[in-house]
Design an enzyme around this catalytic site. Structure first.
Site, PDB file in Angstrom:
ATOM      1  N   GLU A 166       1.109  -1.312  14.105  1.00 49.68           N
ATOM      2  CA  GLU A 166       0.214  -0.443  13.332  1.00 49.68           C
ATOM      3  C   GLU A 166      -1.166  -0.425  13.985  1.00 49.68           C
ATOM      4  O   GLU A 166      -1.722  -1.484  14.301  1.00 49.68           O
ATOM      5  CB  GLU A 166       0.057  -0.933  11.882  1.00 49.68           C
ATOM      6  CG  GLU A 166       1.274  -0.725  11.015  1.00 49.68           C
ATOM      7  CD  GLU A 166       1.040  -1.108   9.544  1.00 49.68           C
ATOM      8  OE1 GLU A 166      -0.124  -1.070   9.088  1.00 49.68           O
ATOM      9  OE2 GLU A 166       2.032  -1.459   8.886  1.00 49.68           O
ATOM     10  N   TYR A 220     -10.841  -1.169   9.790  1.00 47.95           N
ATOM     11  CA  TYR A 220     -11.219  -2.151   8.765  1.00 47.95           C
ATOM     12  C   TYR A 220     -12.280  -3.125   9.277  1.00 47.95           C
ATOM     13  O   TYR A 220     -13.004  -3.714   8.480  1.00 47.95           O
ATOM     14  CB  TYR A 220      -9.991  -2.913   8.261  1.00 47.95           C
ATOM     15  CG  TYR A 220      -9.064  -2.059   7.423  1.00 47.95           C
ATOM     16  CD1 TYR A 220      -9.534  -1.415   6.284  1.00 47.95           C
ATOM     17  CD2 TYR A 220      -7.730  -1.898   7.767  1.00 47.95           C
ATOM     18  CE1 TYR A 220      -8.694  -0.623   5.511  1.00 47.95           C
ATOM     19  CE2 TYR A 220      -6.886  -1.116   6.991  1.00 47.95           C
ATOM     20  CZ  TYR A 220      -7.373  -0.481   5.871  1.00 47.95           C
ATOM     21  OH  TYR A 220      -6.546   0.306   5.102  1.00 47.95           O
ATOM     22  N   LYS A 224      -3.944   7.979   6.759  1.00 55.34           N
ATOM     23  CA  LYS A 224      -3.866   7.626   8.186  1.00 55.34           C
ATOM     24  C   LYS A 224      -2.804   8.437   8.915  1.00 55.34           C
ATOM     25  O   LYS A 224      -2.519   8.184  10.087  1.00 55.34           O
ATOM     26  CB  LYS A 224      -3.603   6.125   8.343  1.00 55.34           C
ATOM     27  CG  LYS A 224      -4.781   5.275   7.857  1.00 55.34           C
ATOM     28  CD  LYS A 224      -4.687   3.843   8.283  1.00 55.34           C
ATOM     29  CE  LYS A 224      -5.778   3.009   7.649  1.00 55.34           C
ATOM     30  NZ  LYS A 224      -5.622   2.845   6.177  1.00 55.34           N
ATOM     31  N   TRP A 243      -0.079   4.014  12.892  1.00 53.58           N
ATOM     32  CA  TRP A 243       0.029   4.051  11.435  1.00 53.58           C
ATOM     33  C   TRP A 243      -0.781   5.234  10.947  1.00 53.58           C
ATOM     34  O   TRP A 243      -1.957   5.279  11.154  1.00 53.58           O
ATOM     35  CB  TRP A 243      -0.513   2.762  10.808  1.00 53.58           C
ATOM     36  CG  TRP A 243      -0.205   2.691   9.340  1.00 53.58           C
ATOM     37  CD1 TRP A 243      -1.075   2.900   8.311  1.00 53.58           C
ATOM     38  CD2 TRP A 243       1.068   2.396   8.755  1.00 53.58           C
ATOM     39  NE1 TRP A 243      -0.413   2.759   7.111  1.00 53.58           N
ATOM     40  CE2 TRP A 243       0.902   2.455   7.356  1.00 53.58           C
ATOM     41  CE3 TRP A 243       2.337   2.111   9.273  1.00 53.58           C
ATOM     42  CZ2 TRP A 243       1.958   2.220   6.471  1.00 53.58           C
ATOM     43  CZ3 TRP A 243       3.364   1.878   8.393  1.00 53.58           C
ATOM     44  CH2 TRP A 243       3.166   1.932   7.004  1.00 53.58           C
ATOM     45  N   ASN A 302       6.748  -7.458   6.523  1.00 51.92           N
ATOM     46  CA  ASN A 302       5.518  -6.811   6.983  1.00 51.92           C
ATOM     47  C   ASN A 302       4.304  -7.524   6.418  1.00 51.92           C
ATOM     48  O   ASN A 302       4.160  -7.659   5.190  1.00 51.92           O
ATOM     49  CB  ASN A 302       5.469  -5.352   6.529  1.00 51.92           C
ATOM     50  CG  ASN A 302       4.176  -4.664   6.977  1.00 51.92           C
ATOM     51  OD1 ASN A 302       3.986  -4.401   8.161  1.00 51.92           O
ATOM     52  ND2 ASN A 302       3.274  -4.412   6.045  1.00 51.92           N
ATOM     53  N   GLU A 303       3.456  -7.981   7.334  1.00 52.18           N
ATOM     54  CA  GLU A 303       2.158  -8.568   6.986  1.00 52.18           C
ATOM     55  C   GLU A 303       2.213  -9.623   5.896  1.00 52.18           C
ATOM     56  O   GLU A 303       1.398  -9.597   4.958  1.00 52.18           O
ATOM     57  CB  GLU A 303       1.158  -7.464   6.605  1.00 52.18           C
ATOM     58  CG  GLU A 303       0.797  -6.554   7.764  1.00 52.18           C
ATOM     59  CD  GLU A 303      -0.456  -5.715   7.500  1.00 52.18           C
ATOM     60  OE1 GLU A 303      -0.893  -5.641   6.328  1.00 52.18           O
ATOM     61  OE2 GLU A 303      -1.005  -5.160   8.457  1.00 52.18           O
ATOM     62  N   ASN A 315      -0.113  -5.690  13.666  1.00 56.46           N
ATOM     63  CA  ASN A 315      -0.832  -4.591  13.017  1.00 56.46           C
ATOM     64  C   ASN A 315      -2.328  -4.858  13.173  1.00 56.46           C
ATOM     65  O   ASN A 315      -2.808  -5.891  12.690  1.00 56.46           O
ATOM     66  CB  ASN A 315      -0.507  -4.528  11.520  1.00 56.46           C
ATOM     67  CG  ASN A 315       0.926  -4.071  11.249  1.00 56.46           C
ATOM     68  OD1 ASN A 315       1.649  -3.705  12.157  1.00 56.46           O
ATOM     69  ND2 ASN A 315       1.314  -4.087   9.984  1.00 56.46           N
ATOM     70  N   TYR A 332      -6.427  -3.161  13.125  1.00 55.53           N
ATOM     71  CA  TYR A 332      -7.283  -2.036  12.724  1.00 55.53           C
ATOM     72  C   TYR A 332      -8.707  -2.202  13.244  1.00 55.53           C
ATOM     73  O   TYR A 332      -9.662  -1.914  12.528  1.00 55.53           O
ATOM     74  CB  TYR A 332      -7.233  -1.878  11.204  1.00 55.53           C
ATOM     75  CG  TYR A 332      -5.883  -1.342  10.733  1.00 55.53           C
ATOM     76  CD1 TYR A 332      -5.664   0.031  10.677  1.00 55.53           C
ATOM     77  CD2 TYR A 332      -4.841  -2.193  10.399  1.00 55.53           C
ATOM     78  CE1 TYR A 332      -4.435   0.535  10.268  1.00 55.53           C
ATOM     79  CE2 TYR A 332      -3.607  -1.700   9.994  1.00 55.53           C
ATOM     80  CZ  TYR A 332      -3.413  -0.330   9.928  1.00 55.53           C
ATOM     81  OH  TYR A 332      -2.194   0.171   9.537  1.00 55.53           O
ATOM     82  N   ASP A 388       0.816  -1.206   0.000  1.00 54.86           N
ATOM     83  CA  ASP A 388       0.000   0.000   0.000  1.00 54.86           C
ATOM     84  C   ASP A 388       0.856   1.266   0.000  1.00 54.86           C
ATOM     85  O   ASP A 388       0.717   2.124   0.858  1.00 54.86           O
ATOM     86  CB  ASP A 388      -0.909  -0.049   1.247  1.00 54.86           C
ATOM     87  CG  ASP A 388      -1.838   1.133   1.339  1.00 54.86           C
ATOM     88  OD1 ASP A 388      -2.284   1.630   0.295  1.00 54.86           O
ATOM     89  OD2 ASP A 388      -2.120   1.568   2.478  1.00 54.86           O
TER      90      ASP A 388
HETATM   91  C1  BDP Z   1      -1.375  -2.426   6.630  1.00 51.71           C
HETATM   92  C2  BDP Z   1      -0.036  -2.229   5.943  1.00 51.71           C
HETATM   93  C3  BDP Z   1       0.260  -0.786   5.579  1.00 51.71           C
HETATM   94  C4  BDP Z   1      -0.984  -0.119   5.061  1.00 51.71           C
HETATM   95  C5  BDP Z   1      -2.002  -0.121   6.178  1.00 51.71           C
HETATM   96  C6  BDP Z   1      -3.314   0.578   5.778  1.00 51.71           C
HETATM   97  O1  BDP Z   1       1.017  -2.752   6.711  1.00 51.71           O
HETATM   98  O2  BDP Z   1       1.295  -0.733   4.648  1.00 51.71           O
HETATM   99  O3  BDP Z   1      -0.761   1.156   4.586  1.00 51.71           O
HETATM  100  O4  BDP Z   1      -2.324  -1.437   6.545  1.00 51.71           O
HETATM  101  O5  BDP Z   1      -4.211  -0.103   5.307  1.00 51.71           O
HETATM  102  O6  BDP Z   1      -2.010  -3.466   5.991  1.00 51.71           O
HETATM  103  O7  BDP Z   1      -3.404   1.782   5.938  1.00 51.71           O
END
Ligand code: BDP
Length: 594
Positions: free
Chosen positions: A509, A478, A573, A554, A418-419, A472, A474, A162
């Site tokens: 994150e 999300y 973000k 993040w 990462n992820e 990470n 959300y 992303d």
């Molecule tokens: C995570 C990723 C990051 C994205 C973030 C997002 O590590 O690179 O920018 O989410 O969705 O999946 O903002």
């Protein structure tokens, strides 16, 4: 490989500035030997910078393939009899370089340095032509991965990460001179003993040399005021530092370790100055200890991303970003999602900012984003996608990162990806050897990878190999979008499960897209108030768990991404806008962190 430096035996001259530049849509340049003469039909391009946003030309912004850079340089007259090296701090994502008509080096990977000994090809006092062919294409044999798909309107680069695929010469290019007999590498490991009469430090070093038969190695340590502290002889040794001033978060105290190559008469033939921060890093139970004291990470996942220059390094903008880190009370950052410029790490060393250092292994997850960030219809680990060959490239990326950054006191933890997809057997098979690679490259620091929400506790099969759990999450963005109560419950439950692993947890994150200037009295996603409420909810959850030793929001700032219906002028973000103005969340974080 050592970064070029100026000192009593070495010189360097920067080749930054305006280079000739052209894209090569037909891929004809190699066959037509564009390196063999002046680059025709070229425009001027700034180095360092991403080329994408500088020419107001869509075909350059979204270019996929090889571009050519060329310039001439005068080799300083005084460099007779010296070893002359051409050093690129990075070329994204791969490059081949010619000096005159001779190919001198090729390098894979967009964020680590490479160099060539060009002594035999140049004449001090004369001009030399340097040509670099830089390719930004990503495939399943690159880190990060991507795929160039054939479409009715031509080949299109897709990838699963992303952020915008900025490319070019992002960092300084050096022409440098060293003595022929030279120090080739230095590795420093420090120790601390907290005795009753104050702390004692140890500085252990190992030196590699080249062309140095008959010469000895001496190491001389001085403090920040230039006062002698100790010395040792031999290619390996340890210097004891009584009453040491440790390097610590917020206190970037550095000693200088001068590595000297000395001839039998005692004259210094070559010298290299290695800054040293005396500190220790250790994981004990659920604690992350720096100098034996529990450390709590506050800060951000960041990006090298600015308007105009893209991923190009700029000292002024570096100072500005670190000024904001200090202002907000951040003690640390993660180099999401690739190795940053060495200038960033040097600055972090000197300013006591702690760094989680990450490879460019991002987007090894074809299930993520449901095609929003990239292409659908691929399996992550398979013979045709992420496979053994990818793993070799990934291993090399880990080795190059550690080789470059091993001596930075600011770096306390390696993040090898990462992820990635981490909940499958293929993932376990892929990652287990990579943890051996990072441990072999650096047995002294903890290592981990950043876990994605799709591989929660109980499903993730890779976190077993990590010293530290980096998550990470959300919740409230999300998932449970706009419902922070439900988010809090779900997040707390997952975190409770992870604490059972008995390892420190860093939330690497958590964040919510926020349009600056959008407000609401209610709980409305995208508003500045929602970003603040979202962060506060996360902090309530973190504060209930002792194993949470870090919180990285993040993102530090809004940043450019590929086009997509989830992104409005990039990823929003940021706690700061892309031009570094604070959103409301910045003040909320400042209150918590300071
Ligand atoms: C995570 C990723 C990051 C994205 C973030 C997002 O590590 O690179 O920018 O989410 O969705 O999946 O903002």
């Amino acid at each position: 490989m050592l970064r070029p430096q100026d000192n009593r035996t070495r010189e360097r001259t920067s080749l930054n500035g305006l280079w000739s530049f052209r894209t090569d849509p037909a891929g004809a340049g190699r066959a037509q030997r564009w390196f063999a003469g002046r680059l025709r039909e070229a425009v001027e391009m700034a180095v360092p910078a991403s080329y994408n946003d500088l020419l107001a030309d869509e075909s350059v912004t979204h270019f996929s393939g090889e571009v050519w850079y060329q310039r001439t340089a005068w080799v300083p007259r005084g460099w007779d009899g010296r070893r002359i090296v051409l050093h690129f701090e990075s070329a994204t994502h791969r490059a081949t370089v010619w000096v005159g008509e001779t190919e001198v080096v090729s390098h894979e990977g967009g964020y680590t340095p490479f160099e060539a000994d060009i002594t035999a090809l140049v004449e001090p006092g004369e001009q030399v032509r340097i040509t670099a062919c830089v390719d930004n294409r990503l495939s399943f044999a690159t880190i990060p991965p991507g795929v160039v798909e054939d479409t009715p309107t031509g080949p299109k680069q897709r990838y699963w990460h992303d952020f915008f695929n900025y490319a070019g010469l992002h960092r300084t290019v050096w022409l440098s001179a060293t003595p022929v007999a030279h120090v080739d590498d230095v590795t420093v490991v420090t120790g601390l003993d907290h005795g009753t009469d104050g702390p004692t430090g140890t500085v252990s070093y190992t030196v590699d040399t080249a062309g140095a038969d008959g010469l000895g190695v001496r190491a001389v340590l001085t403090d920040a005021d230039g006062a002698a502290v100790g010395s040792a002889d031999g290619a390996e040794g340890t210097i004891v530092v009584a009453d040491v001033h440790p390097w610590a978060p917020g206190d970037g105290y550095l000693y200088d370790l001068e590595i000297q190559l000395v001839d039998p008469a005692g004259d210094v033939v070559d010298s290299y100055h290695q800054p040293v921060g005396v500190h220790t890093v250790e994981v004990r139970g659920t604690q992350f200890l720096i100098n034996g004291a529990p450390f709590h990470f506050t800060g951000f996942g960041m990006h090298e991303d600015h308007p105009g220059i893209g991923k190009g390094h700029n000292d002024a903008l570096l100072v500005q970003d670190f000024g904001l880190l200090r202002w907000i009370g951040a003690n640390s950052l993660r180099t999401s999602h690739y190795p940053y410029s060495e200038d960033v790490l040097d600055h972090a060393d000197r300013n006591g900012i702690v760094v989680i250092d990450e490879t460019a292994a991002v987007g090894l997850n074809m299930g993520l984003g449901g095609g929003i960030f990239g292409s659908q219809g691929y399996r992550t680990y398979s013979e045709d996608t992420i496979n053994d060959a990818t793993r070799e490239v990934h291993a090399q990326a880990i080795r190059e990162l550690v080789a470059r950054d091993k001596n930075h006191p600011s770096v306390v933890l390696w993040s090898i990806a990462n992820e990635p997809e981490s909940d499958t057997e293929g993932a376990e098979r892929y990652f287990e050897p990579l943890f051996r690679v990072v441990k072999e490259a650096d047995p002294t620091r903890p290592a981990g990878f950043v876990n994605v929400m799709l591989a929660p506790h109980g499903k993730c099969r890779v976190s077993q190999f990590a010293d530290v759990l980096m998550l990470n999450r959300y919740y409230g963005w999300y998932v449970h979008t706009g419902d922070l109560e439900a988010a809090e419950l779900a997040w707390d439950a997952e975190l409770t499960a992870w604490t059972g692993e008995g390892k420190p947890i860093i939330v690497t994150e958590y964040g919510a897209d926020t349009l600056p200037g959008m407000h609401s009295v209610g709980s409305e996603p995208w508003t500045e108030e929602y970003q603040v409420a979202y962060l506060e909810m996360n902090h309530r959850v973190f504060d209930r768990h002792d194993a949470v030793v870090g919180e990285h929001v993040w993102n530090f700032a809004d940043f450019a991404t590929t086009a997509g219906i989830m992104r409005v002028g990039g990823n929003k973000k940021g706690v700061f806008t892309r031009d570094r103005r604070p959103k409301n969340a910045a003040f909320a974080l400042r209150r918590r962190w300071r």
